[in-house]
Scaffold this motif. Structure first.
Motif, PDB file in Angstrom:
ATOM      1  N   GLY A   1      31.854 -25.923  -8.008  1.00  0.00           N
ATOM      2  CA  GLY A   1      30.936 -26.373  -6.975  1.00  0.00           C
ATOM      3  C   GLY A   1      29.850 -27.300  -7.476  1.00  0.00           C
ATOM      4  N   GLU A   2      30.028 -27.900  -8.658  1.00  0.00           N
ATOM      5  CA  GLU A   2      29.012 -28.771  -9.244  1.00  0.00           C
ATOM      6  C   GLU A   2      29.509 -30.216  -9.305  1.00  0.00           C
ATOM      7  N   VAL A   3      28.592 -31.154  -9.100  1.00  0.00           N
ATOM      8  CA  VAL A   3      28.897 -32.578  -9.149  1.00  0.00           C
ATOM      9  C   VAL A   3      28.034 -33.208 -10.232  1.00  0.00           C
ATOM     10  N   LEU A   4      28.668 -33.824 -11.230  1.00  0.00           N
ATOM     11  CA  LEU A   4      27.958 -34.479 -12.330  1.00  0.00           C
ATOM     12  C   LEU A   4      28.106 -35.992 -12.206  1.00  0.00           C
ATOM     13  N   VAL A   5      26.991 -36.713 -12.367  1.00  0.00           N
ATOM     14  CA  VAL A   5      27.000 -38.180 -12.356  1.00  0.00           C
ATOM     15  C   VAL A   5      26.362 -38.649 -13.652  1.00  0.00           C
ATOM     16  N   SER A   6      27.071 -39.485 -14.407  1.00  0.00           N
ATOM     17  CA  SER A   6      26.563 -39.915 -15.708  1.00  0.00           C
ATOM     18  C   SER A   6      25.446 -40.941 -15.560  1.00  0.00           C
ATOM     19  N   ALA A   7      24.614 -41.005 -16.601  1.00  0.00           N
ATOM     20  CA  ALA A   7      23.547 -42.007 -16.635  1.00  0.00           C
ATOM     21  C   ALA A   7      24.128 -43.415 -16.571  1.00  0.00           C
ATOM     22  N   ALA A   8      25.312 -43.597 -17.147  1.00  0.00           N
ATOM     23  CA  ALA A   8      25.946 -44.917 -17.133  1.00  0.00           C
ATOM     24  C   ALA A   8      26.233 -45.377 -15.708  1.00  0.00           C
ATOM     25  N   THR A   9      26.552 -44.442 -14.816  1.00  0.00           N
ATOM     26  CA  THR A   9      26.836 -44.812 -13.425  1.00  0.00           C
ATOM     27  C   THR A   9      25.562 -45.234 -12.717  1.00  0.00           C
ATOM     28  N   TYR A  10      24.462 -44.503 -12.935  1.00  0.00           N
ATOM     29  CA  TYR A  10      23.189 -44.916 -12.333  1.00  0.00           C
ATOM     30  C   TYR A  10      22.754 -46.277 -12.865  1.00  0.00           C
TER      31      TYR A  10
ATOM     32  N   ALA B   1      24.713 -48.690 -13.981  1.00  0.00           N
ATOM     33  CA  ALA B   1      25.573 -49.722 -13.410  1.00  0.00           C
ATOM     34  C   ALA B   1      25.199 -50.020 -11.961  1.00  0.00           C
ATOM     35  N   ALA B   2      24.711 -49.000 -11.251  1.00  0.00           N
ATOM     36  CA  ALA B   2      24.300 -49.177  -9.862  1.00  0.00           C
ATOM     37  C   ALA B   2      22.888 -49.734  -9.751  1.00  0.00           C
ATOM     38  N   GLN B   3      22.210 -49.873 -10.894  1.00  0.00           N
ATOM     39  CA  GLN B   3      20.809 -50.292 -10.911  1.00  0.00           C
ATOM     40  C   GLN B   3      19.982 -49.385 -10.008  1.00  0.00           C
ATOM     41  N   ALA B   4      20.260 -48.086 -10.116  1.00  0.00           N
ATOM     42  CA  ALA B   4      19.585 -47.077  -9.310  1.00  0.00           C
ATOM     43  C   ALA B   4      18.813 -46.137 -10.226  1.00  0.00           C
ATOM     44  N   PRO B   5      17.641 -45.662  -9.783  1.00  0.00           N
ATOM     45  CA  PRO B   5      16.879 -44.729 -10.621  1.00  0.00           C
ATOM     46  C   PRO B   5      17.631 -43.413 -10.796  1.00  0.00           C
ATOM     47  N   MET B   6      17.568 -42.900 -11.981  1.00  0.00           N
ATOM     48  CA  MET B   6      18.246 -41.636 -12.278  1.00  0.00           C
ATOM     49  C   MET B   6      17.342 -40.474 -11.883  1.00  0.00           C
ATOM     50  N   PRO B   7      17.802 -39.574 -11.028  1.00  0.00           N
ATOM     51  CA  PRO B   7      16.947 -38.449 -10.624  1.00  0.00           C
ATOM     52  C   PRO B   7      16.487 -37.632 -11.822  1.00  0.00           C
ATOM     53  N   VAL B   8      15.299 -37.058 -11.686  1.00  0.00           N
ATOM     54  CA  VAL B   8      14.757 -36.210 -12.744  1.00  0.00           C
ATOM     55  C   VAL B   8      15.343 -34.808 -12.632  1.00  0.00           C
ATOM     56  N   GLU B   9      15.405 -34.306 -11.400  1.00  0.00           N
ATOM     57  CA  GLU B   9      15.946 -32.971 -11.186  1.00  0.00           C
ATOM     58  C   GLU B   9      17.435 -32.936 -11.518  1.00  0.00           C
ATOM     59  N   GLY B  10      17.816 -31.945 -12.270  1.00  0.00           N
ATOM     60  CA  GLY B  10      19.217 -31.754 -12.602  1.00  0.00           C
ATOM     61  C   GLY B  10      19.687 -32.499 -13.836  1.00  0.00           C
ATOM     62  N   ARG B  11      18.790 -33.193 -14.514  1.00  0.00           N
ATOM     63  CA  ARG B  11      19.212 -33.916 -15.723  1.00  0.00           C
ATOM     64  C   ARG B  11      19.557 -32.940 -16.839  1.00  0.00           C
TER      65      ARG B  11
ATOM     66  N   GLU C   1      24.339 -38.082 -21.167  1.00  0.00           N
ATOM     67  CA  GLU C   1      23.310 -37.698 -20.207  1.00  0.00           C
ATOM     68  C   GLU C   1      23.874 -37.771 -18.798  1.00  0.00           C
ATOM     69  N   VAL C   2      23.659 -36.706 -18.031  1.00  0.00           N
ATOM     70  CA  VAL C   2      24.181 -36.625 -16.669  1.00  0.00           C
ATOM     71  C   VAL C   2      23.119 -36.047 -15.749  1.00  0.00           C
TER      72      VAL C   2
END
Length: 277
Positions: A231-240, A242-252, A265-266
């Protein structure tokens, strides 16, 4: 393509197959892009994994009248795209965002239920993921047993692929948080971005061609999917990035992955299941 005997004749090769594959998946071949947009408007799934020709519904009926249908040799592709893969084997390195969804503890789960019920769980998981990909322009590249591997190639979705993938991650997290998990398979999902070699793979003594992705970034994605809790979804820092989107602090967090030198880092997106004690 306009006939079952055509091997995408208008996708002519100029300087070899690698250049053609790079154009198709990294830049977008204008002929294929037009076909994808046109065919995507026709109902209904399932579709050719390359050009989006529908195999069912009214759209499938119309395409069959034009000589386009699921290839008997390779039913995940239409007759024309199967011919293209056969005529132009090869591949190219392309930077793209990828996703893997995987049923957690599948061996134990399959041993605790009947084969028929386990198959039902796998099919339900595939349907859930396919619905999310349909809303975010993702392409299923492979069903690998009890997992799904999908990509957002720039040549298919443009430069916004990483943003589409982040939206898919949010939809997956929302789905896990909202659903009643009784009778559902425990699924972990991971998203990662990086260069991969995408190209043809053959089976049955070369009589069947498909498309696969290879490389260290694909391996990192698979390790991340294995690290995701049920039930967990992980998104890598590399994806954020590449999207030029800020990486959330919560859940890092940083994941130490087997065979990978440095921790990755995810962000673990919040879901009810992942946050449960």
């Amino acid at each position: 393509p306009n006939s079952s005997g055509a091997a995408m004749d208008d996708l002519t090769r100029h300087d070899g197959n690698e250049e053609l594959w790079h154009t198709v998946f990294a830049e977008g071949h204008p002929v294929l892009v037009r076909k994808q947009k046109r065919y995507h408007m026709l109902p209904s799934d399932p579709r050719c994994k390359l050009c989006e020709v529908p195999f069912a519904g009214v759209g499938g009926w119309l395409m069959r009248r034009r000589g386009l249908k699921a290839s008997e040799r390779n039913p995940q592709y239409c007759t024309a795209c199967d011919g293209f893969l056969d005529a132009f084997p090869g591949g190219a390195e392309v930077s793209m965002t990828m996703m893997m969804a995987d049923i957690r503890n599948s061996v134990a789960l399959s041993g605790a239920t009947s084969a028929k019920n386990f198959a039902r769980l796998v099919i339900a998981m595939r349907d859930d993921i396919a619905a999310i990909l349909g809303k975010t322009d993702g392409f299923i590249l492979e069903f690998q047993g009890d997992s799904v591997f999908a990509v957002w190639p720039p040549g298919f979705v443009g430069p916004s692929g990483p943003r589409h993938a982040i939206r898919a991650a949010a939809l997956a997290a929302r789905m896990f948080a909202a659903r009643d998990d009784r009778g559902a398979a425990p699924v972990g999902v991971a998203f990662h971005t990086g260069p991969a070699f995408i190209g043809t793979v053959s089976a049955a003594g070369g009589k069947m061609q498909g498309i696969g992705a290879f490389g260290i970034e694909v391996n990192i994605l698979a390790r991340l999917a294995a690290a995701a809790r049920p039930g967990e979804v992980l998104v890598s820092a590399a994806t954020y990035a590449a999207a030029q989107a800020p990486m959330p602090v919560e859940g890092r967090r940083r994941e130490a992955l087997k065979g990978v030198d440095a921790p990755v880092e995810v962000v673990a997106l919040p879901t009810a299941k992942a946050n449960a004690p």
